[in-house]
Write a protein that holds these residues in place. Structure first.
Motif, PDB file in Angstrom:
ATOM      1  N   ARG A   1       0.828  -1.185   0.006  1.00 47.45           N
ATOM      2  CA  ARG A   1      -0.014  -0.111  -0.066  1.00 47.45           C
ATOM      3  C   ARG A   1       0.861   1.531   0.045  1.00 47.45           C
ATOM      4  NH1 ARG A   1      -5.250  -0.501   3.288  1.00 47.45           N
ATOM      5  NH2 ARG A   1      -4.926   1.601   3.702  1.00 47.45           N
ATOM      6  N   ASP A   2       1.948   1.243   0.895  1.00 48.71           N
ATOM      7  CA  ASP A   2       2.488   2.556   0.880  1.00 48.71           C
ATOM      8  C   ASP A   2       4.008   2.309   0.224  1.00 48.71           C
ATOM      9  OD1 ASP A   2       3.100   0.635   2.890  1.00 48.71           O
ATOM     10  OD2 ASP A   2       3.152   1.947   4.744  1.00 48.71           O
ATOM     11  N   PHE A   3       4.266   1.168  -0.177  1.00 50.19           N
ATOM     12  CA  PHE A   3       5.628   0.842  -0.880  1.00 50.19           C
ATOM     13  C   PHE A   3       5.534  -0.166  -2.057  1.00 50.19           C
ATOM     14  CE2 PHE A   3      10.162  -0.462  -0.774  1.00 50.19           C
ATOM     15  CZ  PHE A   3      10.748   0.761  -0.599  1.00 50.19           C
ATOM     16  N   PRO A   4       4.821   0.317  -3.062  1.00 53.37           N
ATOM     17  CA  PRO A   4       4.573  -0.298  -4.134  1.00 53.37           C
ATOM     18  C   PRO A   4       5.794  -0.689  -5.096  1.00 53.37           C
ATOM     19  CG  PRO A   4       3.890   1.730  -4.535  1.00 53.37           C
ATOM     20  CD  PRO A   4       4.273   1.663  -3.369  1.00 53.37           C
ATOM     21  N   LEU A   5       6.193  -2.056  -4.879  1.00 52.12           N
ATOM     22  CA  LEU A   5       7.518  -2.482  -5.457  1.00 52.12           C
ATOM     23  C   LEU A   5       7.553  -2.387  -6.942  1.00 52.12           C
ATOM     24  CD1 LEU A   5       8.612  -5.416  -3.027  1.00 52.12           C
ATOM     25  CD2 LEU A   5       9.960  -3.444  -3.679  1.00 52.12           C
ATOM     26  N   THR A   6       6.456  -2.450  -7.740  1.00 48.84           N
ATOM     27  CA  THR A   6       6.129  -2.517  -9.027  1.00 48.84           C
ATOM     28  C   THR A   6       6.217  -0.789  -9.422  1.00 48.84           C
ATOM     29  OG1 THR A   6       3.772  -2.328  -8.514  1.00 48.84           O
ATOM     30  CG2 THR A   6       4.627  -4.403  -9.203  1.00 48.84           C
ATOM     31  N   GLU A   7       6.350   0.049  -8.748  1.00 48.75           N
ATOM     32  CA  GLU A   7       6.422   1.572  -8.949  1.00 48.75           C
ATOM     33  C   GLU A   7       7.836   2.133  -8.590  1.00 48.75           C
ATOM     34  OE1 GLU A   7       2.805   3.609  -7.957  1.00 48.75           O
ATOM     35  OE2 GLU A   7       1.795   1.820  -8.130  1.00 48.75           O
ATOM     36  N   PRO A   8       8.809   1.886  -9.434  1.00 49.79           N
ATOM     37  CA  PRO A   8      10.284   2.294  -9.072  1.00 49.79           C
ATOM     38  C   PRO A   8      10.258   3.904  -8.410  1.00 49.79           C
ATOM     39  CG  PRO A   8      10.202   1.276 -11.260  1.00 49.79           C
ATOM     40  CD  PRO A   8       8.778   1.370 -10.830  1.00 49.79           C
ATOM     41  N   ASP A   9       9.387   4.724  -9.288  1.00 49.12           N
ATOM     42  CA  ASP A   9       9.345   6.131  -8.565  1.00 49.12           C
ATOM     43  C   ASP A   9       8.933   6.323  -7.384  1.00 49.12           C
ATOM     44  OD1 ASP A   9      10.444   6.795 -10.937  1.00 49.12           O
ATOM     45  OD2 ASP A   9       8.442   7.684 -11.981  1.00 49.12           O
ATOM     46  N   ALA A  10       7.829   5.508  -7.105  1.00 47.68           N
ATOM     47  CA  ALA A  10       7.127   5.600  -5.575  1.00 47.68           C
ATOM     48  C   ALA A  10       8.245   5.000  -4.757  1.00 47.68           C
ATOM     49  CB  ALA A  10       5.932   4.814  -5.631  1.00 47.68           C
ATOM     50  N   VAL A  11       9.190   4.021  -4.875  1.00 43.42           N
ATOM     51  CA  VAL A  11       9.723   3.423  -3.915  1.00 43.42           C
ATOM     52  C   VAL A  11      11.082   4.547  -3.878  1.00 43.42           C
ATOM     53  CG1 VAL A  11      11.929   1.765  -4.169  1.00 43.42           C
ATOM     54  CG2 VAL A  11       9.587   0.911  -5.006  1.00 43.42           C
ATOM     55  N   ARG A  12      11.683   5.226  -4.940  1.00 41.27           N
ATOM     56  CA  ARG A  12      12.535   5.937  -4.422  1.00 41.27           C
ATOM     57  C   ARG A  12      12.221   7.301  -3.612  1.00 41.27           C
ATOM     58  NH1 ARG A  12      14.735  10.595  -7.471  1.00 41.27           N
ATOM     59  NH2 ARG A  12      17.010  10.894  -6.908  1.00 41.27           N
ATOM     60  N   ARG A  13      10.768   7.536  -4.161  1.00 41.54           N
ATOM     61  CA  ARG A  13      10.272   8.928  -3.154  1.00 41.54           C
ATOM     62  C   ARG A  13      10.334   8.397  -1.734  1.00 41.54           C
ATOM     63  NH1 ARG A  13       6.609   9.627  -7.366  1.00 41.54           N
ATOM     64  NH2 ARG A  13       4.976   8.482  -6.206  1.00 41.54           N
ATOM     65  N   PHE A  14       9.644   7.151  -1.719  1.00 42.48           N
ATOM     66  CA  PHE A  14       9.650   7.024   0.093  1.00 42.48           C
ATOM     67  C   PHE A  14      10.962   6.967   0.477  1.00 42.48           C
ATOM     68  CE2 PHE A  14       9.336   4.243   3.511  1.00 42.48           C
ATOM     69  CZ  PHE A  14       7.942   4.463   4.101  1.00 42.48           C
ATOM     70  N   MET A  15      11.824   6.180  -0.047  1.00 42.90           N
ATOM     71  CA  MET A  15      13.340   6.146   0.526  1.00 42.90           C
ATOM     72  C   MET A  15      13.933   7.289   0.802  1.00 42.90           C
ATOM     73  SD  MET A  15      14.209   2.762   0.837  1.00 42.90           S
ATOM     74  CE  MET A  15      16.118   2.724   0.703  1.00 42.90           C
TER      75      MET A  15
END
Ligand SMILES: NC(=O)c1ccc[n+]([C@@H]2O[C@H](COP(=O)([O-])OP(=O)(O)OC[C@H]3O[C@@H](n4cnc5c(N)ncnc54)[C@H](OP(=O)(O)O)[C@@H]3O)[C@@H](O)[C@H]2O)c1
Length: 285
Positions: free
Chosen positions: A33-47
């Protein structure tokens, strides 16, 4: 130290977060939900916003049979998602502990696999987890790869729960006896991972509860300790064809764990006993 744990809604991620919290370590658990591994941009943003010092990466596409029909999705999560996470770890200088599997090996012979033995995954899931390992090794120096097998934990479905459920309606259960490996109790593994992530003893490790068994022996021990009258009829895996081919030999050598001075996990029979007590405790009001 600030640690991010992926897969908090799963068996292992749940117990890793709990173990780190119990030690007073700052930890955040995330799921799809908060860390979708299929969305690299979302992963980077969160990190980049959370900025962990270390990540324990437990999240994965784990539906081994379904993966044969959903190869693209399985690869996107386990290979693509792990790559995106490793890239962010590199950018931040964070360590990464990647959870992998016995399924990266071909599963032939009877010898326990050493960490650097030749790989040869027999199914889509195994290939996707191996691709995750390769991304981690290509992008990072500060990494741990920990291969585990036959996982059971309180937070999810697993072999023990299935066997206990089936025992309510069956006096005899047929279970395969020609796949040999080791069960891994997430609670025991979480203790090792929490120790490991605080070191710089980077490398590839195998970590399971101690001892080898077949699935049939595993089931018989569950029924014996649970005190239910169900008996086990051992059968060959050729009697139970599954979409994904399973390795016959899942024995994993612990040599690198010993050499780095990490403690091995307790014996699997002992882990089953403690797990059954925990299951019983959560069932009671
Ligand atoms: N289970 C086994 O027997 C076994 C054996 C060997 C190795 N392993 C490895 O051990 C690790 C832990 O396994 P487990 O049994 O604890 O897993 P699990 O219970 O199946 O949980 C999987 C976790 O991964 C998350 N996840 C799945 N797809 C995701 C996505 N697209 N983006 C972000 N998160 C996603 C899930 O989150 P949601 O709830 O949000 O979907 C869930 O928290 C995995 O790396 C697995 O490959 C497992």
């Amino acid at each position: 130290m600030k640690i991010l744990v992926t897969g908090v809604t799963g068996q292992l991620g749940h117990d890793c977060v709990k173990e780190l919290e119990d030690r007073g370590i700052e930890v955040r658990g995330v799921s799809s939900r908060d860390f979708p591994l299929t969305e690299p941009d979302a992963v980077r943003r969160f990190m980049l916003s959370y900025r962990p010092d270390a990540v324990i990466h437990c999240a994965a596409y784990t539906a081994v049979d379904r993966a044969e029909e959903e190869e693209a999705r399985c690869m996107a999560v386990n290979a693509g998602g792990t790559r995106a996470l490793a890239e962010s770890c590199r950018e931040l200088g964070a360590k990464l502990l990647y959870i992998s599997t016995d399924y990266v090996f071909p599963g032939d012979g009877e010898k326990p696999y050493e960490v650097n033995d030749e790989k040869g995954p027999q199914n889509v899931y195994g290939r996707s987890k191996l691709a995750g390992e390769q991304a981690v090794q290509e992008l990072l120096d500060a990494y741990f790869i920990v291969r585990i097998s036959w996982v059971f934990g309180l937070n999810g479905r697993n072999f023990i729960r299935t066997m206990l459920q089936l025992s309510e309606t069956h006096d005899v259960l047929t279970v395969v006896d020609d796949q040999i490996g080791s069960p891994t109790y997430t609670r025991d593994l979480a203790v090792l991972l929490a120790d490991m992530i605080q070191t710089d003893a980077y490398g590839v490790y195998h970590a399971t509860n101690e001892g080898f068994c077949s699935w049939a022996e595993f089931a018989a021990e569950i029924f014996r300790q649970a005190g239910c009258g169900t008996s086990v009829k051992p059968v060959s895996s050729s009697a139970y064809p599954t979409k994904a081919v399973r390795p016959k030999n899942s024995r994993l050598s612990k040599r690198s764990l010993d050499e780095a001075g990490f403690l091995r996990l307790p014996r699997w029979q002992d882990a089953v006993g403690r797990y059954l007590i925990e299951l019983d405790t959560i069932k009671k009001p």
